[in-house]
Scaffold this active site. Structure first.
Site, short mmCIF file in Angstrom:
data_model
loop_
_atom_site.label_atom_id
_atom_site.label_comp_id
_atom_site.label_asym_id
_atom_site.label_seq_id
_atom_site.Cartn_x
_atom_site.Cartn_y
_atom_site.Cartn_z
N SER A 234 33.88 95.08 7.74
CA SER A 234 35.25 94.56 7.62
C SER A 234 36.12 94.90 8.82
O SER A 234 37.12 94.22 9.07
CB SER A 234 35.91 95.09 6.34
OG SER A 234 35.99 96.49 6.36
N ASN B 85 25.97 101.03 8.80
CA ASN B 85 27.16 101.42 9.58
C ASN B 85 28.29 101.97 8.70
O ASN B 85 29.12 102.72 9.19
CB ASN B 85 27.65 100.20 10.37
CG ASN B 85 29.05 100.38 10.91
OD1 ASN B 85 29.26 101.04 11.93
ND2 ASN B 85 30.04 99.82 10.20
N SER C 54 26.33 109.95 14.80
CA SER C 54 27.53 110.33 15.54
C SER C 54 27.22 111.49 16.49
O SER C 54 26.37 112.33 16.20
CB SER C 54 28.62 110.79 14.58
OG SER C 54 29.71 111.32 15.31
N TYR D 277 31.08 115.65 7.30
CA TYR D 277 30.74 114.47 8.13
C TYR D 277 29.55 114.78 9.06
O TYR D 277 28.61 113.99 9.16
CB TYR D 277 31.98 114.07 8.93
CG TYR D 277 31.82 112.84 9.78
CD1 TYR D 277 31.87 111.56 9.22
CD2 TYR D 277 31.64 112.94 11.16
CE1 TYR D 277 31.74 110.42 10.01
CE2 TYR D 277 31.51 111.82 11.96
CZ TYR D 277 31.57 110.55 11.39
OH TYR D 277 31.44 109.44 12.18
N ALA E 68 27.26 117.08 8.74
CA ALA E 68 26.03 117.26 7.96
C ALA E 68 25.48 115.92 7.52
O ALA E 68 24.27 115.68 7.54
CB ALA E 68 26.31 118.15 6.75
N LYS F 11 25.77 113.06 9.08
CA LYS F 11 25.20 112.33 10.22
C LYS F 11 23.92 113.00 10.72
O LYS F 11 22.99 112.31 11.15
CB LYS F 11 26.24 112.23 11.35
CG LYS F 11 27.47 111.39 10.99
CD LYS F 11 27.10 109.95 10.67
CE LYS F 11 28.33 109.07 10.46
NZ LYS F 11 27.96 107.66 10.21
N ILE G 10 34.94 106.55 19.69
CA ILE G 10 35.13 105.10 19.81
C ILE G 10 36.49 104.73 19.23
O ILE G 10 36.87 105.23 18.15
CB ILE G 10 34.02 104.33 19.03
CG1 ILE G 10 32.62 104.83 19.42
CG2 ILE G 10 34.15 102.82 19.25
CD1 ILE G 10 32.23 104.68 20.87
P1 NAP Z 1 36.22 102.27 10.23
O1 NAP Z 1 37.01 101.46 11.20
O2 NAP Z 1 36.92 103.24 9.35
O3 NAP Z 1 35.34 101.28 9.33
C1 NAP Z 1 34.52 101.78 8.33
C2 NAP Z 1 33.80 100.63 7.65
O4 NAP Z 1 32.97 101.18 6.61
C3 NAP Z 1 34.75 99.65 7.01
O5 NAP Z 1 34.25 98.35 7.20
C4 NAP Z 1 34.68 100.03 5.53
O6 NAP Z 1 34.88 98.90 4.72
C5 NAP Z 1 33.23 100.46 5.40
N1 NAP Z 1 32.99 101.29 4.23
C6 NAP Z 1 33.52 102.50 3.95
N2 NAP Z 1 33.06 102.93 2.77
C7 NAP Z 1 32.21 101.97 2.30
C8 NAP Z 1 31.42 101.85 1.12
N3 NAP Z 1 31.40 102.80 0.19
N4 NAP Z 1 30.68 100.74 0.97
C9 NAP Z 1 30.70 99.76 1.91
N5 NAP Z 1 31.41 99.82 3.04
C10 NAP Z 1 32.17 100.93 3.22
O7 NAP Z 1 35.10 103.13 10.99
P2 NAP Z 1 34.37 102.92 12.40
O8 NAP Z 1 35.03 103.80 13.37
O9 NAP Z 1 34.17 101.48 12.67
O10 NAP Z 1 32.96 103.61 12.06
C11 NAP Z 1 31.81 102.88 11.73
C12 NAP Z 1 30.63 103.83 11.71
O11 NAP Z 1 30.52 104.46 12.98
C13 NAP Z 1 30.77 104.95 10.68
O12 NAP Z 1 29.51 105.25 10.12
C14 NAP Z 1 31.24 106.11 11.52
O13 NAP Z 1 30.90 107.34 10.95
C15 NAP Z 1 30.50 105.87 12.82
N6 NAP Z 1 31.10 106.51 13.99
C16 NAP Z 1 32.36 106.20 14.41
C17 NAP Z 1 32.88 106.84 15.53
C18 NAP Z 1 34.25 106.55 16.07
O14 NAP Z 1 34.67 107.26 17.01
N7 NAP Z 1 34.98 105.58 15.57
C19 NAP Z 1 32.13 107.82 16.19
C20 NAP Z 1 30.85 108.11 15.72
C21 NAP Z 1 30.35 107.45 14.62
P3 NAP Z 1 35.95 98.83 3.51
O15 NAP Z 1 36.80 100.07 3.56
O16 NAP Z 1 36.67 97.57 3.84
O17 NAP Z 1 35.10 98.73 2.30
#
Ligand code: NAP
Length: 245
Positions: free
Chosen positions: A13, A88, A140, A153, A155, A157, A186
């Site tokens: 989303s 993701n 991550s 978080y 743990a 990952k 990111i």
């Molecule tokens: P984000 O903008 O918060 O988006 C998270 C996404 O996960 C949203 O689409 C949300 O959708 C979905 N989601 C959350 N809980 C869910 C559930 N129970 N079932 C289905 N969908 C669910 O996060 P992001 O930064 O894009 O991160 C994406 C991934 O990358 C995550 O795994 C995060 O840990 C990892 N990551 C991010 C960073 C960073 O710096 N941003 C760094 C390392 C790793 P809805 O809430 O609309 O359902």
């Protein structure tokens, strides 16, 4: 590069997941865009279709087994197969160890780790029968390094990486590869609210001198999802600007 491949992307989303879905669609894949509410992925699906691609949206909470099984059935109904799964979907519930609530631990584990397990178990059945599959887990940099205030978080990952390696060994015989992409910092909603001082400290630790973009992650995911990556499995690809090496 991914013509006629069918890809499920969870957490599509917004942020990284949305960008990954768009990127894979631009590479020719048919997209199953998953988040908890269908309306949140409707605009993404419209925009992929407007550009001549194929996509459907599915509402599923990845921590719920019934939802995940429905997600996999919906993908098969829409496109007849599943070639790529990008685990993701993820959340943070930060807090120092001494003050971390049980529900914050459980909530993060249920979505970040159990969600990937449930989705992989369901999709791998289909991929194993097809004798083809590409599974990519989004881990991550803090799963590799640890981070103050993120015991749950980090743990989840690090656990996801154990799941990646085990599944890579188990599914290799079926020509299903399982890899991870480990993003650094990111720019998405997840990191938008960090205080300026924390952002600046973080930036000072990044040799390439900038935060990452969702596109940086999408390119790495697309590579691991491609034919060209067919001899890579059990690998964690760091995309972190050199923050951890
Ligand atoms: P984000 O903008 O918060 O988006 C998270 C996404 O996960 C949203 O689409 C949300 O959708 C979905 N989601 C959350 N809980 C869910 C559930 N129970 N079932 C289905 N969908 C669910 O996060 P992001 O930064 O894009 O991160 C994406 C991934 O990358 C995550 O795994 C995060 O840990 C990892 N990551 C991010 C960073 C960073 O710096 N941003 C760094 C390392 C790793 P809805 O809430 O609309 O359902």
């Amino acid at each position: 590069m991914l013509n006629d491949r069918v890809a499920i992307v969870t957490g599509a989303s917004r942020g990284i997941g949305r960008c990954v879905a768009e990127y894979l669609a631009n590479c020719g894949a048919k997209i199953v865009a998953v988040s908890r509410k269908q309306e949140d992925t409707a605009q993404l699906v419209d925009s992929i279709r407007q550009q001549g691609g194929e996509a459907v949206s599915v509402a599923a909470d990845v921590s719920r087994v019934d939802d995940v099984e429905r997600m996999v059935e919906a993908a098969q109904q829409a496109f007849g197969k599943i070639d790529i799964l990008v685990n993701n979907a993820g959340i943070t519930r930060d807090g120092l160890l001494a003050r971390m609530k049980d529900e914050d631990w459980d909530g993060v584990m249920d979505i970040n780790l159990k969600g990937a397990f449930l989705s992989t178990r369901a999709a791998a059945k289909v991929m194993s029968k097809q004798r083809y599959g590409r599974i990519i887990n989004i881990t991550s940099v803090v799963g590799q390094m640890g981070n103050i205030g993120q015991a749950n978080y980090c743990a989840s990952k690090a656990g996801l990486m154990g799941l990646t390696r085990s599944n890579a060994r188990e599914l290799a015989r079926r020509n299903v590869t399982v890899n991870a992409v480990a993003p650094g910092f990111i720019e998405t909603d997840m990191t938008a609210d960090l205080p300026e001082k924390v952002r600046q400290d973080m930036l000072n630790q990044i040799p390439l001198g900038r935060f990452g973009s969702p596109q940086d992650i999408a390119g790495a995911v697309a590579f691991l999802a491609s034919e060209q990556a067919g001899y890579i499995t059990g690998h964690e690809l760091s995309v972190n600007g050199g923050m951890y090496m």
